[in-house]
Scaffold this active site. Structure first.
Site, mmCIF file in Angstrom:
data_model
loop_
_atom_site.group_PDB
_atom_site.id
_atom_site.type_symbol
_atom_site.label_atom_id
_atom_site.label_comp_id
_atom_site.label_asym_id
_atom_site.label_seq_id
_atom_site.Cartn_x
_atom_site.Cartn_y
_atom_site.Cartn_z
ATOM 1 N N LYS A 1 0.853 -1.199 0.000
ATOM 2 C CA LYS A 1 0.000 0.000 0.000
ATOM 3 C C LYS A 1 0.883 1.241 0.000
ATOM 4 O O LYS A 1 2.087 1.163 0.217
ATOM 5 C CB LYS A 1 -0.906 0.009 1.239
ATOM 6 C CG LYS A 1 -2.071 -0.971 1.155
ATOM 7 C CD LYS A 1 -3.014 -0.733 2.318
ATOM 8 C CE LYS A 1 -4.217 -1.657 2.289
ATOM 9 N NZ LYS A 1 -5.118 -1.411 3.424
ATOM 10 N N HIS B 1 2.167 6.446 3.037
ATOM 11 C CA HIS B 1 1.650 7.819 3.037
ATOM 12 C C HIS B 1 2.363 8.681 4.080
ATOM 13 O O HIS B 1 3.205 8.208 4.844
ATOM 14 C CB HIS B 1 0.136 7.836 3.220
ATOM 15 C CG HIS B 1 -0.335 7.174 4.479
ATOM 16 N ND1 HIS B 1 -0.196 7.748 5.720
ATOM 17 C CD2 HIS B 1 -0.944 5.978 4.690
ATOM 18 C CE1 HIS B 1 -0.700 6.945 6.633
ATOM 19 N NE2 HIS B 1 -1.160 5.867 6.040
ATOM 20 N N HIS C 1 2.836 7.603 7.651
ATOM 21 C CA HIS C 1 3.927 6.682 7.969
ATOM 22 C C HIS C 1 5.247 7.439 8.117
ATOM 23 O O HIS C 1 6.091 7.078 8.931
ATOM 24 C CB HIS C 1 4.063 5.611 6.891
ATOM 25 C CG HIS C 1 2.919 4.645 6.882
ATOM 26 N ND1 HIS C 1 2.124 4.452 5.774
ATOM 27 C CD2 HIS C 1 2.414 3.838 7.843
ATOM 28 C CE1 HIS C 1 1.192 3.560 6.058
ATOM 29 N NE2 HIS C 1 1.341 3.184 7.310
#
Length: 578
Positions: A138, A141, A144
């Site tokens: 994933k 973003h 993180h």
């Protein structure tokens, strides 16, 4: 250092107030510097030491401060005693202040500020910090990124205070997304692309399969079956999953290296899919597990059967959920590390999740759940690269480096640098970190690349510029022994302001250790850099008398040492040239 001065003041106060000196230490604080006037070095809040003072009026407190000041005497340490609004103020003998602060900075080195009495009696603890924790396949973003730098700061600070810290990266490497990813790779995956750029390729596959699943029920059904196979331990499914995980971690380690971040353990939700079944059995055994009509299993957190206060711990098909795996991870870590404190660093959207996890642990009878803490942070808006929205952490690092290289191209000294790219990256990361740490962690903020890279003002670039400038001074002029310096050469207002600011570094560290907010250290270092910028213009070294030059050089060297210490705690690698 400050603690020696506090002890001396506390000792005199204890005789007058008939209180143990150790009870007074934390009531004596260094006074923040003022641009308008020279201030005292320490102050005692009278309100904090007077018994039953809550009912007293302001004039009464002021009178008490005046009476207390009259009972105190100047000595070899304190040269002047005065009163302020509800305070008794103490000015330290200027030559003693100069000698003591400089001596302590050089003697303690990286430990300056950490040996203070403010930290005395602090027991060494075992601390686990879980941070970064991206989801394999994933988007990495901005949340993180924040988790990575905030968690790194907390771990650095705890280690500096002498605690035994274990840094854990808890990957999102299990769950329904791997059903989609496994199915997606069978449909759209390429082995060569996976080997050359795993994060990018897995992300592309994940995006494509999600689109297909939205239009085709069979794709979604295949995904559920694949995840079910994973949970059942199917060798072929596990082999593909293991390959995704190993290649992703390998690439992440390289990226973390660029950030200057390391981990002691690379864990993940996958580690706990077996143990989560044991958690479900334990919950059932304790009578905490409740089945719903849909076939899911929940835990009632209200104790009154309120469905809005329940936490789902198992899907209807018997597979585990994020909460179940977090419960299993917490129990496992307690058994493994016997921690005194475990800190989770994630965005504020997960506050409810962690409240529920901690509450279930308590219901299960684990008293140590009280030692678990969630450090939440706010949302960053508007962080985009020139290519569009941030997809991977590497995009952010590359963007900071390229923008910094552009800025450096206008500098006269940059062309002489051999390692321009490395310096640009370190300065760029400092800019990102300082921008992120300037406010309270819980606050949302709007990201602005242009503002972040300003060389003047309250930015990480300014901190790096100050450090590089001071390093250049040390390279240009040799520094002799501290014992030979003439302290009378550092009694001008600029020198005194810097010494006073260095004096209160331990209080700033103490404040950050209490609330885990890096903003206190950032603010302190920016003020130190602004004071240094003024002093650099007025306190010339070249062409001055040797004893004046020597004293000033020692002062600037002390500033650079403390600046570097603070930057390293924040996760910034100081540069010596830029």
């Amino acid at each position: 250092m400050a603690c020696a001065f506090r002890r001396s003041i506390a000792s005199q106060l204890s005789r007058v107030l008939d209180l143990p000196p150790e009870n007074l230490i934390k009531s004596i604080s260094a006074v923040p510097i003022s641009k308008k006037e020279e201030v005292a070095d320490f102050q005692l809040s009278v309100h904090s030491v007077l018994e039953s003072s809550s009912g007293r009026s302001k004039p009464d407190i002021q009178a008490q401060a005046q009476r207390l000041a009259e009972k105190l005497k100047c000595d070899t340490v304190v040269s002047e005693i005065s009163t302020g609004p509800g305070t008794v103020n103490f000015k330290i003998n200027r030559e003693l202040l100069t000698k003591t602060v400089l001596q302590q900075v050089f003697e303690d080195g990286a430990d300056y500020g950490l040996k203070s009495e403010l930290f005395s009696g602090l027991p060494q603890k075992k601390v686990v910090v879980e941070f970064s924790s991206p989801n394999v396949a994933k988007k990495f973003h901005v949340g993180h990124l924040r988790s990575t730098i905030i968690g790194n700061f907390i771990a650095n600070l705890k280690e500096a205070l002498g605690h035994q810290v274990t840094r854990i990266n808890y990957f999102g490497d299990w769950g329904m997304q791997f059903g989609l990813l496994g199915t997606g790779f069978q449909l759209f995956g390429y082995e060569e692309k996976l080997q050359s750029n795993p994060l990018q390729h897995l992300f592309e596959v994940y995006v494509q399969v999600n689109k297909e699943a939205a239009d085709d029920e069979n794709v979604e059904k295949s995904a559920r079956e694949f995840f079910h196979q994973l949970e059942a331990g199917d060798k072929q499914a596990l082999s593909l999953w293991q390959k995704f995980r190993d290649l992703s971690i390998k690439e992440y380690i390289q990226i973390y290296k660029r950030l200057g971040v390391h981990f002691d353990e690379y864990s993940g939700e996958s580690f706990y899919q077996e143990k989560s079944r044991e958690v479900l059995k334990l919950l059932d055994k304790k009578g905490l597990l409740q089945r719903t009509k849909k076939g899911t299993a929940t835990v009632d957190l209200s104790g009154k059967g309120d469905p809005s206060s329940s936490c789902t711990v198992m899907r209807s098909d018997g597979t585990s959920l994020y909460a179940t795996r977090d419960l299993a991870a917490a129990i496992d870590r307690m058994n493994k590390y016997n921690f005194d404190s475990m800190i989770y660093v994630t965005d504020k959207g997960q506050q409810n999740h962690f409240q529920q996890v901690f509450q279930i642990l308590k219901l299960m009878g684990y008293e140590w759940a009280e030692r678990c803490q969630h450090v939440p942070f706010g949302v960053v808006q508007g962080m985009k690269t020139r290519r569009g929205d941030v997809t991977f952490l590497e995009d952010v690092i590359n963007e900071t480096r390229s923008r910094m290289l552009e800025n450096m191209a206008f500098s006269k000294t940059t062309k002489e640098l051999e390692n321009r790219h490395e310096i640009a990256e370190r300065v760029g990361l400092a800019a990102l970190i300082v921008q992120d740490f300037k406010g309270y962690l819980l606050s949302d903020y709007k990201f602005n690349w242009d503002r972040v890279f300003q060389s003047r003002g309250d930015t990480g670039v300014f901190l790096q510029y100050t450090h590089a400038r001071l390093s250049s001074l040390e390279e240009t002029f040799e520094c002799g022994h501290l014992r030979n310096i003439n302290t009378t050469c550092l009694q001008d207002p600029q020198s005194v302001s810097i010494l006073q600011h260095l004096l209160r570094y331990d209080e700033v560290l103490y404040k950050s250790s209490q609330d885990l907010q890096p903003k206190h250290i950032v603010s302190y270092l920016l003020t130190l850099s602004h004071l240094t910028a003024v002093a650099h213009k007025t306190l010339q070294i070249k062409g001055r008398l040797p004893e004046v030059a020597e004293a000033r050089l020692h002062l600037f060297k002390a500033v650079r040492s403390v600046l570097a210490n603070g930057m390293k705690l924040l996760g910034i690698t100081p540069v010596s040239r830029m």
